[in-house]
Structures are given as structure tokens and as C-alpha cells.
Design a protein around this motif. Sequence first.
Motif, PDB file in Angstrom:
ATOM      1  N   GLU A 805      -7.987  19.421  25.782  1.00 34.08           N
ATOM      2  CA  GLU A 805      -6.865  20.023  25.793  1.00 34.08           C
ATOM      3  C   GLU A 805      -5.636  19.126  25.947  1.00 34.08           C
ATOM      4  O   GLU A 805      -4.686  19.588  25.255  1.00 34.08           O
ATOM      5  CB  GLU A 805      -6.922  20.967  27.147  1.00 34.08           C
ATOM      6  N   GLN A 806      -5.780  17.918  26.616  1.00 37.64           N
ATOM      7  CA  GLN A 806      -4.583  17.254  26.671  1.00 37.64           C
ATOM      8  C   GLN A 806      -4.078  16.397  25.427  1.00 37.64           C
ATOM      9  O   GLN A 806      -3.056  15.906  25.156  1.00 37.64           O
ATOM     10  CB  GLN A 806      -4.679  16.222  27.780  1.00 37.64           C
ATOM     11  N   THR A 807      -5.239  16.451  24.410  1.00 34.88           N
ATOM     12  CA  THR A 807      -4.880  15.705  23.133  1.00 34.88           C
ATOM     13  C   THR A 807      -4.896  16.580  21.999  1.00 34.88           C
ATOM     14  O   THR A 807      -4.426  16.181  20.908  1.00 34.88           O
ATOM     15  CB  THR A 807      -5.961  14.787  22.655  1.00 34.88           C
ATOM     16  N   ARG A 808      -4.977  17.919  22.328  1.00 40.52           N
ATOM     17  CA  ARG A 808      -4.937  18.952  21.008  1.00 40.52           C
ATOM     18  C   ARG A 808      -3.558  18.934  20.484  1.00 40.52           C
ATOM     19  O   ARG A 808      -3.450  19.005  19.189  1.00 40.52           O
ATOM     20  CB  ARG A 808      -5.191  20.486  21.663  1.00 40.52           C
ATOM     21  N   ASN A 809      -2.503  19.048  21.245  1.00 38.28           N
ATOM     22  CA  ASN A 809      -1.082  19.021  20.533  1.00 38.28           C
ATOM     23  C   ASN A 809      -0.858  17.901  19.695  1.00 38.28           C
ATOM     24  O   ASN A 809       0.143  18.147  18.870  1.00 38.28           O
ATOM     25  CB  ASN A 809       0.027  19.378  21.900  1.00 38.28           C
ATOM     26  N   SER A 810      -1.334  17.026  20.117  1.00 38.44           N
ATOM     27  CA  SER A 810      -0.958  15.314  19.285  1.00 38.44           C
ATOM     28  C   SER A 810      -2.028  15.313  18.298  1.00 38.44           C
ATOM     29  O   SER A 810      -1.987  14.349  17.525  1.00 38.44           O
ATOM     30  CB  SER A 810      -0.848  14.565  20.346  1.00 38.44           C
ATOM     31  N   GLY A 811      -3.038  16.336  18.158  1.00 39.05           N
ATOM     32  CA  GLY A 811      -3.856  16.238  17.079  1.00 39.05           C
ATOM     33  C   GLY A 811      -5.200  15.438  17.304  1.00 39.05           C
ATOM     34  O   GLY A 811      -5.912  14.650  16.482  1.00 39.05           O
ATOM     35  N   TYR A 812      -5.334  15.135  18.328  1.00 44.81           N
ATOM     36  CA  TYR A 812      -6.677  14.410  18.999  1.00 44.81           C
ATOM     37  C   TYR A 812      -6.570  12.905  18.530  1.00 44.81           C
ATOM     38  O   TYR A 812      -7.461  12.410  17.916  1.00 44.81           O
ATOM     39  CB  TYR A 812      -7.946  15.129  18.571  1.00 44.81           C
ATOM     40  N   PRO A 813      -5.470  12.088  18.949  1.00 38.48           N
ATOM     41  CA  PRO A 813      -5.550  10.732  18.440  1.00 38.48           C
ATOM     42  C   PRO A 813      -6.333   9.773  19.115  1.00 38.48           C
ATOM     43  O   PRO A 813      -6.688  10.141  20.360  1.00 38.48           O
ATOM     44  CB  PRO A 813      -3.976  10.272  19.025  1.00 38.48           C
ATOM     45  N   VAL A 814      -7.371   9.096  18.373  1.00 36.42           N
ATOM     46  CA  VAL A 814      -8.362   8.450  18.716  1.00 36.42           C
ATOM     47  C   VAL A 814      -8.110   7.251  19.863  1.00 36.42           C
ATOM     48  O   VAL A 814      -8.839   7.291  20.722  1.00 36.42           O
ATOM     49  CB  VAL A 814      -9.130   7.756  17.501  1.00 36.42           C
ATOM     50  N   ARG A 815      -7.291   6.583  19.495  1.00 38.09           N
ATOM     51  CA  ARG A 815      -6.932   5.648  20.739  1.00 38.09           C
ATOM     52  C   ARG A 815      -6.505   6.239  21.941  1.00 38.09           C
ATOM     53  O   ARG A 815      -6.978   5.881  23.019  1.00 38.09           O
ATOM     54  CB  ARG A 815      -6.084   4.769  20.131  1.00 38.09           C
ATOM     55  N   SER A 816      -5.807   7.243  21.813  1.00 43.07           N
ATOM     56  CA  SER A 816      -5.475   7.903  22.768  1.00 43.07           C
ATOM     57  C   SER A 816      -6.436   8.582  23.764  1.00 43.07           C
ATOM     58  O   SER A 816      -6.722   8.559  24.979  1.00 43.07           O
ATOM     59  CB  SER A 816      -4.416   9.035  22.712  1.00 43.07           C
ATOM     60  N   ILE A 817      -7.568   9.255  23.143  1.00 44.11           N
ATOM     61  CA  ILE A 817      -8.584   9.801  23.580  1.00 44.11           C
ATOM     62  C   ILE A 817      -9.361   8.547  24.403  1.00 44.11           C
ATOM     63  O   ILE A 817     -10.110   8.744  25.549  1.00 44.11           O
ATOM     64  CB  ILE A 817      -9.668  10.244  22.314  1.00 44.11           C
ATOM     65  N   ILE A 818      -9.783   7.388  23.563  1.00 45.00           N
ATOM     66  CA  ILE A 818     -10.433   6.161  24.353  1.00 45.00           C
ATOM     67  C   ILE A 818      -9.655   6.044  25.754  1.00 45.00           C
ATOM     68  O   ILE A 818     -10.405   5.741  26.617  1.00 45.00           O
ATOM     69  CB  ILE A 818     -10.434   5.187  23.342  1.00 45.00           C
ATOM     70  N   HIS A 819      -8.552   5.945  25.865  1.00 43.39           N
ATOM     71  CA  HIS A 819      -7.802   5.616  26.962  1.00 43.39           C
ATOM     72  C   HIS A 819      -8.080   6.503  27.997  1.00 43.39           C
ATOM     73  O   HIS A 819      -8.414   6.426  29.102  1.00 43.39           O
ATOM     74  CB  HIS A 819      -6.092   5.835  26.598  1.00 43.39           C
ATOM     75  N   MET A 820      -8.214   8.013  27.798  1.00 42.55           N
ATOM     76  CA  MET A 820      -8.347   8.978  28.676  1.00 42.55           C
ATOM     77  C   MET A 820      -9.640   8.904  29.235  1.00 42.55           C
ATOM     78  O   MET A 820      -9.916   9.255  30.339  1.00 42.55           O
ATOM     79  CB  MET A 820      -7.948  10.390  28.072  1.00 42.55           C
ATOM     80  N   ILE A 821     -10.810   8.660  28.101  1.00 45.84           N
ATOM     81  CA  ILE A 821     -11.926   8.508  28.604  1.00 45.84           C
ATOM     82  C   ILE A 821     -12.147   7.313  29.716  1.00 45.84           C
ATOM     83  O   ILE A 821     -12.629   7.736  30.898  1.00 45.84           O
ATOM     84  CB  ILE A 821     -12.750   8.113  27.554  1.00 45.84           C
ATOM     85  N   VAL A 822     -11.455   6.382  29.524  1.00 42.59           N
ATOM     86  CA  VAL A 822     -11.590   5.174  30.353  1.00 42.59           C
ATOM     87  C   VAL A 822     -10.922   5.522  31.839  1.00 42.59           C
ATOM     88  O   VAL A 822     -11.325   4.968  32.796  1.00 42.59           O
ATOM     89  CB  VAL A 822     -10.893   3.699  29.827  1.00 42.59           C
ATOM     90  N   GLN A 823     -10.010   6.248  31.714  1.00 45.66           N
ATOM     91  CA  GLN A 823      -9.287   6.623  32.944  1.00 45.66           C
ATOM     92  C   GLN A 823      -9.921   7.777  33.813  1.00 45.66           C
ATOM     93  O   GLN A 823      -9.643   8.211  34.827  1.00 45.66           O
ATOM     94  CB  GLN A 823      -7.755   6.944  32.741  1.00 45.66           C
ATOM     95  N   SER A 824     -10.964   8.373  32.941  1.00 46.20           N
ATOM     96  CA  SER A 824     -11.611   9.817  33.740  1.00 46.20           C
ATOM     97  C   SER A 824     -12.601   9.173  34.706  1.00 46.20           C
ATOM     98  O   SER A 824     -12.976   8.106  34.875  1.00 46.20           O
ATOM     99  CB  SER A 824     -12.156  10.283  32.580  1.00 46.20           C
ATOM    100  N   ASP A 825     -12.933  10.123  35.513  1.00 46.88           N
ATOM    101  CA  ASP A 825     -14.165   9.681  36.503  1.00 46.88           C
ATOM    102  C   ASP A 825     -15.364   9.746  35.869  1.00 46.88           C
ATOM    103  O   ASP A 825     -16.355   9.020  36.492  1.00 46.88           O
ATOM    104  CB  ASP A 825     -13.990  11.133  37.508  1.00 46.88           C
ATOM    105  N   LEU A 826     -15.509  10.341  34.637  1.00 47.64           N
ATOM    106  CA  LEU A 826     -16.804  10.160  34.019  1.00 47.64           C
ATOM    107  C   LEU A 826     -17.133   8.650  33.646  1.00 47.64           C
ATOM    108  O   LEU A 826     -18.149   8.130  33.836  1.00 47.64           O
ATOM    109  CB  LEU A 826     -16.659  10.731  32.593  1.00 47.64           C
ATOM    110  N   PHE A 827     -15.786   7.838  33.259  1.00 50.02           N
ATOM    111  CA  PHE A 827     -15.911   6.475  32.978  1.00 50.02           C
ATOM    112  C   PHE A 827     -16.128   5.464  34.309  1.00 50.02           C
ATOM    113  O   PHE A 827     -16.677   4.563  34.283  1.00 50.02           O
ATOM    114  CB  PHE A 827     -14.860   6.211  31.918  1.00 50.02           C
ATOM    115  N   ARG A 828     -15.160   6.004  35.438  1.00 50.93           N
ATOM    116  CA  ARG A 828     -15.054   4.969  36.594  1.00 50.93           C
ATOM    117  C   ARG A 828     -16.060   5.165  37.657  1.00 50.93           C
ATOM    118  O   ARG A 828     -15.798   4.818  38.720  1.00 50.93           O
ATOM    119  CB  ARG A 828     -13.441   5.383  36.848  1.00 50.93           C
ATOM    120  N   SER A 829     -16.781   6.376  37.404  1.00 49.91           N
ATOM    121  CA  SER A 829     -17.955   6.755  38.380  1.00 49.91           C
ATOM    122  C   SER A 829     -19.401   6.187  37.817  1.00 49.91           C
ATOM    123  O   SER A 829     -19.813   6.324  36.658  1.00 49.91           O
ATOM    124  CB  SER A 829     -17.853   8.031  38.925  1.00 49.91           C
ATOM    125  N   LYS A 830     -20.176   5.782  38.905  1.00 50.38           N
ATOM    126  CA  LYS A 830     -21.446   5.462  38.507  1.00 50.38           C
ATOM    127  C   LYS A 830     -22.322   6.846  37.783  1.00 50.38           C
ATOM    128  O   LYS A 830     -22.974   6.770  37.026  1.00 50.38           O
ATOM    129  CB  LYS A 830     -22.413   5.326  39.705  1.00 50.38           C
TER     130      LYS A 830
END
Length: 830
Positions: A805-830
Motif C-alpha cells: 500500500e505504501q509503495t502503490r502510488n509511486s509504482g512499487y519502486p524496487v529499491r524503495s521496497i527493499i528499504h521498507m523490507i529491511v526497516q520492517s519487523d519481518l526483517f528486524r525480528s527473529k
Amino acid sequence: MLRTSSALLSFCCFVSGVAFAEGFAQGFEADVKSLIDTSCIRCHDAETKTPLNMETLDYDLANPDAFRQLVRIFDRVQDREMPPRSEPRPKRALLEKTLASLKDALLEANLAARNNQRVTLRRLSRIEYEYTIQDLLGIHDELGRFLAADIDSARFDTVTVGQRISPVHVRKYLETANRALDLAIPLGPRPRSEPFFITYVNSETIDRPFENDGNLMKRLDDGVVLFITREPHLRTDYQGLKIEYPGLYRIRAEASAYQAYSPVTLLINQTNEKKGGRRLLAAFDLYPNETRTIDFTALLQPDDYLFPAPYDVNPAPDGRGVKEMAQSTAVATTRADLAKVEGHAKAYKGEGIAFKWLTVQGPLVETWPPRSARQLLTGVEFVERDAPRNSSRAFDIKVAKEPIEHVADIVARLAPLAFRRPPEEGELEALTRLAEPAIAQGSDFSEVIRVPLRAILSSPQFLFHFGTPGELDDFALATRLSYFFWKSMPDEELFQLALSGTLSEPKVLEQQVDRMLDDEKSMRFVKDFLGQWLRLDEVDATLPNVRLYRYDDVLHLTVSRETELFFAELITQDLSVRNFIDSDFTFLSRRLAEHYGIPGVMGQQMQKVTLPEDSPRGGLLTQASILKLTADGSSTSPVKRGNFIVTNLLGQPPSPPPADVVVAEPDTRGTTTIREQLDKHRNLETCAKCHDHIDPPGFALESFDPTGGFRTKYRIANIDAGLTTKGEFDHDLLWSTDLWREGLDVDASGITEDGEPFSGIQEFKELLFKQEDQIARHFISQLVSYATGGETQFADREELSRIVEQTRNSGYPVRSIIHMIVQSDLFRSK
């Protein structure tokens, strides 16, 4: 005591989670049964042919199979796939209540089952082990090939559910650690370091009779002209060069186009008689009246040899090749006789390459013993022996203090890097003590130090990713980052940020992601991720039929590279996921551009190219790598290609076919198309649903042959063409148009599962844009799974939706998606 308490706590949490799941089931089961009774049971009872019998549905959410079945039911009902459109829709209030109740139950059961831990203990994959050893010890070798293969039970080899450990794995780790230490601490004589110069101008093989593979090259004053490949004449080992040590080698050569009126290509090939196989290392275009010096580096192994070869050379103006001319001189056996014969290669007027010289230098090391040994064995001195050149031992290790003190120093430097964290209490001491028996026996220090080093390189602390449940500490976060982008251990900057406790700060984390993505080592991630997500690792699984398609080493060198560079460009420029569907650019070499029918691309190096507006190319699906791996060597299958699209791009894999279904085989006679044969399956009630889902995307790609070339008609092999008098295939006729004929017209039209028609690939791409949200969602889920080592679960869906949802309006930019994944709890938690 601490371990016992942790185990007891985990057991209590597990018991409470099971009890919760059993208790909660009573709340949602009634709602689900109400929906089933009103809208599902008529088609899903014990007497129907559907694979799901809802009369015996298991509601125990602690049962993994039951949980997965209920998730599938939830998805199909929520996506309005069920009940079918032909059936009455359930009442809205009942539908919403059931979906909400089931969603809550599934979410809570999932969270309780994983007990604050998405990812269990994860082991290094083979490629991660290889890169880590290389970076840790400063060596160059493909060590991953010596490790035991992993079981292919998960999409990615980083995912813990597909990883196993066995006595075979342990033995291979020990053996590979020994190999790595042999390379890191070589004490033998220094390998040849000066360039080995080869010229073929005086080679007697040039003037051999035709029956002895000669009479096919032309001698010049400063070189030899190659018109066709003749490997035995030009092998570097036949010229005295023997590769004895694995590592990086610098390869240089000088050549020019000869009698050329168009670009010709110089190939440098590598092969190995002991290991087999041939690999094209590099290809370089040479232009008329141009002399060029080529220069590149390559990883070579012991017993490898190289040989140059011409490519893309046109025959003589009369259409004859040099072999046809040489055959007429087969009776001439002496150099004097050959010089008088007009048909000798000396008189040939076709294009060729004047090859002047070749040098090979390596392994490329500044000192000997190499830097790897000096960095690894800190504090010791390497003393050269007064020994003969052929001695196996040329250096001794001189210690400046007690051997055990040197061992302690070396272990103290290496262990934190290998374990990717500061050592725990007693860890260094225990490793150091491993050397004591060897010291007591008076062993050479090179043997003494190998004992603790081998233990480090085969220890659980090195082989596994550790971390406690909940949020990752900075060292575990650094490890997850480095293995995501570099497939290797954290570098000094990451380690220091983790040591200072600042890596987890969002701004610092963002800066590190950019730094790592901008590093050339990030191509390791690109290659490995695409190799598994898009199955590019399987691109060599089939070889195109040489009677039907021209597919050579030069083309093969580029097909996967196009996809890798394309994806890397999306990351570098932060471009949209929509480019997966269609794009106005790609990366091509001259050979690949000619394969695609795109003019104006010069040089065999890969380069970014803007696609013509009328080109059917653009996006992933029309790249030769995808088209080749989704076909066999002779024919294409809409089922295979369609399954690739719905599974790998959309993340909507079909159910496996019933066991008694016969797979449609292509008609090699060309009297029926695969579409006509698939109609038999599509008309069966048990097959229609899946084929309506799979076939249309596959039909859209029918305009592309098994090599990725565009076509309007199918090809049929002329079975008897190209055979010698002995009935064997004459390989000198490779890719001749006489070997095949045109068959039936290609039909790339179809109707999607939703009833939308398309006439070909371009209109199908427009329909795919309507599913860009699903494509982005699946791409994000694949990145999360690959990066964390945990398959995405039901409880992860909310976070995945947030990123979409947060990347939809900008067209799902790939590098931005990677940044959001790394900042997410999914990545930062065991």
C-alpha cells in the motif's frame, strides 16, 4: 540452568499455544460450518469428484495440514473464487462474519505456534559458505561445489524448512575447510608470476594435411589466421602452459579482423579434460581494419586450458567455407605441395581472425606466501627455504613467541569475524586449547594452527545464523543484512556499527542498505535471488535442438546476464515493479540484439538499449532466459510457460494435476498444434479449472520459440537432412536452414480466466497490468522469504500489505521496497 529455564519456557509457551488454538477453534468452527452448509457442501461432500471433502474437514489449527487447508479455503472465499460464479453467492453478512472469524483464528494460531520466532536456526547455503570463506580468508576458489547438496524442498535455499544437516554435511564441511586452509596458507614454491607468452606463428600444426585436422589456418609473418575453430591446434597446454594453482588470472591477447567486411568475434574458451565441459570466458568484436588488444581476468582451476576461436565469420564470396577448400587438397602432404595448391587456406577469401599472441598471468598475487597467509597468521614470519624448485615445501613459519600465544592471537582475530559477533566467555580459550596436543607432539606450526582454524570453519557458530527470539540485536541484524545483499559475512564497517550499537537506528540502517546495494558485491544477491525466484539456475537444463535453432555459446553467455542486469538496473534507479510486466529498455549485446531482431547494437559487451516501439520485447517474460528455461529443446508448452507466470510472477500456483492425467506431448510431425491437443484437457471437467488458469498466459508466449526468438510459424525438423553417408549427423551443417521447414501458424491469442480476450503478447501485458498489485505483493513476499530465511506466513500478511500500500502510488519502486523490507519487523525480528 539458563538453558534449562529457556527450554522450559519454550515448552510452556508451546503448550499454552496449543491450548489456545484448541479453545479458539470452538469460536470459529461454527461460523465456518454455517457457510459450508449454505454454500459449499453441495459440491464438496464425500460423493463429489473435487479434491476437498468438507464433511471431514479438520478444524484443529494446531495440525499444520489442517491449518494450511483452512488458509486455502479462506483465500479462495475472500478472493471470490469460491463459490463459483455459476453458483449463488452467500449472504453478505454470513460471508463477512465467517471470513473475520476465520482470519482471527488463523492469525492467532499462527502467532502462538511460532512463539515470537518466525525463523528457526538457519544454516549457510552452499553459495553463502563459498563467499564467506573467500572473504574471510582472502582466497579465490569455487569451494561450494565440494559441499553436500541441499534438499530442494523450499523455494529458496536460505529458507530453514528446506535445510538439513547430516553426517555427510559435517564430513564435507571438514573436507572443504581443509581445502580452504590449503589455499589460504600455501607454503610451496611460488607459482609462476610473469606472463606466459604464446604465439602460434611457428606452429607446425598450421600446415598439417587435412586428414590430420590441418590445412585450415593461414600463416602470417606475425601470427596465424583462424577461419574455424580447431581446438587441438590452439590449446594453451599444448604450448607449454600448465595451470597448477586455482585463482584469478589475467588474460591478454592481440588480434585483428582479417579479410572482414563486417564485425567478427574473437572467443576465448576454457575447458578441462579431467573435469570435462567447456566454458566461454569472453567474446570481443573486431571490426574491419582494426587490431585490438583484449584484457580481462578469469577464475581458473588446475589443469584448465584456454583456446581462442573465431565466431561470426562469413564464408568466401563464392559461398564456400575454408573446410570445403581444404578438402580438395587432402592428397597434398608436404608444405611445398600445399603452397602450390590454390585451394589451400592460404588462398581462402573468407572472413577470419588474425591471432597474434596470447598471454596468461597468474595467479594474481602480490607476494608469496600470499596476502591471505600473512593476514591469517598474524605475528609470524615466513622464511624461505633453500630448497629445489620442485620441492613441495618452500617456506617455513618462524614464531616470535610461544606457539600457544600465537594461536591465541590468531584465534582472537579470526573467531569474531567468522562468528559475526564478539566471542562469548570461554569461547576463545576453548578454541586455543585445541592446539595444545599438536604443540606437545612438536608439530610444525602450520599443522598446529590448522586444528583450531578447521574447528572455526566447521563450527555451528560459523555455519549457522544465531539470534534470540524477538528483535534482532545489532550483530544478528548485521549478519542478516550482509547475507541478504552480499551472501557473505559483515564487513568491517557493519561490524563496527554493530559494536557501537547504532546499526539498528533507522537512518543508519538506511545508509547501510544504500552502501551495500551500491557495492559490486550486491550482484551476488542479484544472481542468487533471480537464480532461485525465476529459476535462472535451470537455464542450462535443456539444450536447443541444433536442427531447428541457432543457439551458440556467445548467445548463451548473454541470456541470463540480460535478466540480471535488468533487475540490477531496477534496483540502482529505483524503478517500478511494473517493469517486470513491460519496459522500454533491456540489456543486449550485438549477438543477443540480432537474436531479437533489434538493429544498431554494436559490440559483444552487454549494454543498456532502448527498445523500438514496435518490439514485442520488454519486461521479464520476453527475455530469452525465461523463454528458454520454460521450454524444452525442440518445442514450447503453454502449460509450462503459463505455470511459470502464475507461479513465479503472480504467486498463484495451480493445484497439482490428478495422477491419472496424461500430459500432452508436442506433435513432432507438425500436423496439430499444442493448443489443439490441450483442448482435450480443457474439455475435461477435472482439468478445465486449472487449464483456464494456466493456459492463457502460456498461449501469450507462443510467439517465442524455445530459444526466445520471435516466430510466426512453428518449425519442423527435416529428419534425414544433414546426415553423412554413415547415417551420422554432420555438425558442420549446424543451424542450416536445410535442416528444418516451416509448419503451422503460431496462434498467440487467448481468453483469460476472467473472460478477457487478447491477441498476443502486447495485449496480454496490458491485462497483466491490472494485476500489478498482486505481482508486487508476491515479489515482496519472495524478497522477505529469501532475506530472512523464513517462508511468509499468515501472520505476515498485514505487514506485506502495508508495504504494498505504501509503495502503490509511486509504482512499487524496487529499491524503495527493499528499504521498507529491511526497516520492517519481518526483517528486524527473529
